[in-house]
Motif scaffolding. Structure first.
Motif, PDB file in Angstrom:
ATOM      1  N   THR A 105       0.830  -1.206   0.000  1.00 32.90           N
ATOM      2  CA  THR A 105       0.000   0.000   0.000  1.00 32.90           C
ATOM      3  C   THR A 105       0.862   1.252   0.000  1.00 32.90           C
ATOM      4  O   THR A 105       0.563   2.232  -0.694  1.00 32.90           O
ATOM      5  N   ALA A 106       1.950   1.233   0.768  1.00 36.32           N
ATOM      6  CA  ALA A 106       2.875   2.369   0.770  1.00 36.32           C
ATOM      7  C   ALA A 106       3.497   2.575  -0.607  1.00 36.32           C
ATOM      8  O   ALA A 106       3.682   3.717  -1.055  1.00 36.32           O
ATOM      9  N   ASP A 107       3.802   1.486  -1.297  1.00 38.42           N
ATOM     10  CA  ASP A 107       4.358   1.601  -2.648  1.00 38.42           C
ATOM     11  C   ASP A 107       3.380   2.297  -3.591  1.00 38.42           C
ATOM     12  O   ASP A 107       3.780   3.122  -4.427  1.00 38.42           O
ATOM     13  N   ILE A 108       2.089   1.961  -3.473  1.00 37.18           N
ATOM     14  CA  ILE A 108       1.085   2.602  -4.329  1.00 37.18           C
ATOM     15  C   ILE A 108       0.970   4.089  -4.000  1.00 37.18           C
ATOM     16  O   ILE A 108       0.771   4.924  -4.893  1.00 37.18           O
ATOM     17  N   ALA A 109       1.110   4.446  -2.722  1.00 36.20           N
ATOM     18  CA  ALA A 109       1.090   5.860  -2.352  1.00 36.20           C
ATOM     19  C   ALA A 109       2.209   6.615  -3.058  1.00 36.20           C
ATOM     20  O   ALA A 109       2.000   7.709  -3.596  1.00 36.20           O
ATOM     21  N   LEU A 110       3.405   6.034  -3.064  1.00 37.48           N
ATOM     22  CA  LEU A 110       4.534   6.688  -3.740  1.00 37.48           C
ATOM     23  C   LEU A 110       4.315   6.725  -5.250  1.00 37.48           C
ATOM     24  O   LEU A 110       4.677   7.708  -5.915  1.00 37.48           O
ATOM     25  N   THR A 111       3.725   5.665  -5.800  1.00 34.33           N
ATOM     26  CA  THR A 111       3.381   5.660  -7.224  1.00 34.33           C
ATOM     27  C   THR A 111       2.477   6.833  -7.555  1.00 34.33           C
ATOM     28  O   THR A 111       2.712   7.577  -8.522  1.00 34.33           O
ATOM     29  N   LEU A 112       1.430   7.019  -6.758  1.00 33.25           N
ATOM     30  CA  LEU A 112       0.485   8.113  -6.992  1.00 33.25           C
ATOM     31  C   LEU A 112       1.137   9.481  -6.777  1.00 33.25           C
ATOM     32  O   LEU A 112       0.838  10.438  -7.516  1.00 33.25           O
ATOM     33  N   MET A 113       1.996   9.589  -5.783  1.00 33.27           N
ATOM     34  CA  MET A 113       2.694  10.855  -5.560  1.00 33.27           C
ATOM     35  C   MET A 113       3.504  11.256  -6.782  1.00 33.27           C
ATOM     36  O   MET A 113       3.431  12.392  -7.264  1.00 33.27           O
ATOM     37  N   LEU A 114       4.284  10.309  -7.301  1.00 28.10           N
ATOM     38  CA  LEU A 114       5.105  10.604  -8.471  1.00 28.10           C
ATOM     39  C   LEU A 114       4.246  10.875  -9.705  1.00 28.10           C
ATOM     40  O   LEU A 114       4.516  11.801 -10.471  1.00 28.10           O
ATOM     41  N   MET A 115       3.205  10.072  -9.890  1.00 29.08           N
ATOM     42  CA  MET A 115       2.349  10.263 -11.061  1.00 29.08           C
ATOM     43  C   MET A 115       1.645  11.609 -11.038  1.00 29.08           C
ATOM     44  O   MET A 115       1.528  12.278 -12.067  1.00 29.08           O
ATOM     45  N   SER A 116       1.163  12.004  -9.856  1.00 29.33           N
ATOM     46  CA  SER A 116       0.458  13.274  -9.753  1.00 29.33           C
ATOM     47  C   SER A 116       1.418  14.450  -9.881  1.00 29.33           C
ATOM     48  O   SER A 116       1.202  15.368 -10.690  1.00 29.33           O
ATOM     49  N   CYS A 117       2.489  14.414  -9.095  1.00 31.65           N
ATOM     50  CA  CYS A 117       3.418  15.546  -9.092  1.00 31.65           C
ATOM     51  C   CYS A 117       4.118  15.732 -10.434  1.00 31.65           C
ATOM     52  O   CYS A 117       4.360  16.870 -10.858  1.00 31.65           O
ATOM     53  N   ARG A 118       4.437  14.634 -11.109  1.00 34.54           N
ATOM     54  CA  ARG A 118       5.133  14.720 -12.389  1.00 34.54           C
ATOM     55  C   ARG A 118       4.201  14.577 -13.592  1.00 34.54           C
ATOM     56  O   ARG A 118       4.644  14.439 -14.725  1.00 34.54           O
ATOM     57  N   ARG A 119       2.898  14.602 -13.346  1.00 37.53           N
ATOM     58  CA  ARG A 119       1.868  14.626 -14.396  1.00 37.53           C
ATOM     59  C   ARG A 119       1.993  13.429 -15.342  1.00 37.53           C
ATOM     60  O   ARG A 119       1.781  13.536 -16.552  1.00 37.53           O
ATOM     61  N   ALA A 120       2.327  12.276 -14.783  1.00 38.69           N
ATOM     62  CA  ALA A 120       2.605  11.098 -15.611  1.00 38.69           C
ATOM     63  C   ALA A 120       1.362  10.580 -16.326  1.00 38.69           C
ATOM     64  O   ALA A 120       1.435  10.183 -17.494  1.00 38.69           O
ATOM     65  N   GLY A 121       0.225  10.549 -15.622  1.00 35.87           N
ATOM     66  CA  GLY A 121      -0.996  10.091 -16.274  1.00 35.87           C
ATOM     67  C   GLY A 121      -1.389  10.989 -17.425  1.00 35.87           C
ATOM     68  O   GLY A 121      -1.737  10.532 -18.522  1.00 35.87           O
ATOM     69  N   GLU A 122      -1.316  12.285 -17.192  1.00 36.94           N
ATOM     70  CA  GLU A 122      -1.638  13.264 -18.227  1.00 36.94           C
ATOM     71  C   GLU A 122      -0.687  13.124 -19.407  1.00 36.94           C
ATOM     72  O   GLU A 122      -1.094  13.182 -20.589  1.00 36.94           O
ATOM     73  N   GLY A 123       0.596  12.915 -19.103  1.00 39.69           N
ATOM     74  CA  GLY A 123       1.593  12.767 -20.158  1.00 39.69           C
ATOM     75  C   GLY A 123       1.378  11.519 -20.993  1.00 39.69           C
ATOM     76  O   GLY A 123       1.531  11.539 -22.220  1.00 39.69           O
ATOM     77  N   GLU A 124       1.021  10.419 -20.339  1.00 37.00           N
ATOM     78  CA  GLU A 124       0.776   9.191 -21.100  1.00 37.00           C
ATOM     79  C   GLU A 124      -0.435   9.360 -22.017  1.00 37.00           C
ATOM     80  O   GLU A 124      -0.428   8.907 -23.169  1.00 37.00           O
ATOM     81  N   ARG A 125      -1.485  10.011 -21.508  1.00 37.67           N
ATOM     82  CA  ARG A 125      -2.656  10.241 -22.352  1.00 37.67           C
ATOM     83  C   ARG A 125      -2.315  11.113 -23.555  1.00 37.67           C
ATOM     84  O   ARG A 125      -2.804  10.881 -24.669  1.00 37.67           O
TER      85      ARG A 125
END
Length: 317
Positions: A105-125
């Motif tokens: 669960t902690a790993d997923i939190a860090l995944t979401l932190m990086l994805m949100s802060c670095r706009r990874a989801g938006e970038g992939e789209r």
């Protein structure tokens, strides 16, 4: 032989372990139990291995009368879908599976932190859409995570695991809100309120348990206290957050982004939330790794084995 219902589809190794100990009925399906199935589970089995989404509320126990079942072994650490007081009043023990879920669960939190802060989801789209025009110096600028301040709402096992990763992995400062002062192996500042924490940090992460006591802890006031550059992360339970208030804050760009693995009316996710580019949305992946789910299953089976052997259960709630 003791009759056990396994209420949802689980890893094969867990089912095999349970079958070696009990007379198992295996409901090999992903959807939650219906109300009739829950009542029948209490009337027809000695124990039930159930999980998130199987809402054993007070009315289910009332309708079941004097149950045959004596234990609900919850697959997962969170148990706000079970009315524990009603279960105990009906003579049932309730157990869960803490520990096994912490690191995943902690790993997923860090995944979401990086994805949100670095706009990874938006970038992939953007890339998948075919509209990406190539690298340039001010393309999709996000928040550099290293050296920033993380705020943890709820400094239990999972909250501490998240904070540890942030401090040692990213050199982040740590602040938190918890019912008690925590003895930690890294520096951390305890704050007086969720609002004070939100105002002081760059990334606010909730790791609170679900339930009536924590419902809407993250509300419009907490979100208003956050920095415009702040990001909000939820890996706890959806009802910890006032989802409508979060959607409004994201729509109005009053916060920079959010990363969510859980939702208030899960699995229903509002279209308004799904439409937001500044929200990273995962389908409750917190513990979705085979070895983690196998360990959770082994813990649930161990609780059942100990109970029917007349021993203290390892993980009562």
């Amino acid at each position: 032989m003791t009759k056990i219902l396994i209420a949802r589809n689980l890893p094969d190794s867990v089912v095999a372990e349970a079958r070696a100990l009990f007379d198992v009925t295996y409901r090999d399906r992903p959807e939650p139990l219906s109300r009739d199935e829950m009542r029948n589970s209490l009337a027809s089995y000695d124990g039930v291995l159930m999980t998130l989404g199987d809402p054993y509320d007070a009315s289910v126990f009332a309708e079941a009368g004097a149950p045959r079942a004596r234990i609900l072994a919850n697959f997962g650490v969170g148990y706000n879908h079970v009315d524990v007081a009603a279960a105990k009043a009906a003579g049932l023990v309730v157990t869960n599976t803490p520990g096994a879920v912490t690191d995943a669960t902690a790993d997923i939190a860090l995944t979401l932190m990086l994805m949100s802060c670095r706009r990874a989801g938006e970038g992939e789209r953007l890339l998948r859409s075919g509209a990406w025009q190539g690298w340039h110096p001010v393309q999709m600028l996000g928040l550099h995570l290293s050296g920033k301040t993380v705020g943890i709402l709820g400094m239990g096992r999972i909250g501490q695991a998240i904070a540890r990763r942030c401090h040692y992995g990213f050199g982040m400062k740590v602040a938190y809100v918890s019912r008690s002062e925590k003895a930690l192996e890294f520096p951390a500042t305890r704050m007086d309120s969720a609002e004070a924490l939100a105002a002081a940090v760059d990334v606010l992460v909730t790791a609170l348990p679900g339930g009536a006591e924590t419902r809407h802890t993250v509300n419009a006031g907490v979100l208003a206290a956050m920095k415009p550059s702040g990001h909000f992360i939820n890996i706890a339970r959806g009802d910890v957050v006032d989802e409508a208030a979060l959607i409004a804050a994201l729509q109005d760009r009053r916060i920079a982004g959010a990363g969510l693995d859980v939702y208030e009316q899960e699995p229903r996710v509002p279209e308004a939330l799904r439409a937001l580019d500044n929200a990273v949305l995962l389908p409750h992946l917190g513990t979705a790794a085979l070895e983690v789910r196998e360990e959770m299953g082994r813990m649930a089976v161990a609780n059942l084995r100990a109970f029917f052997a007349g021993e203290d259960v390892p993980n009562p709630v």
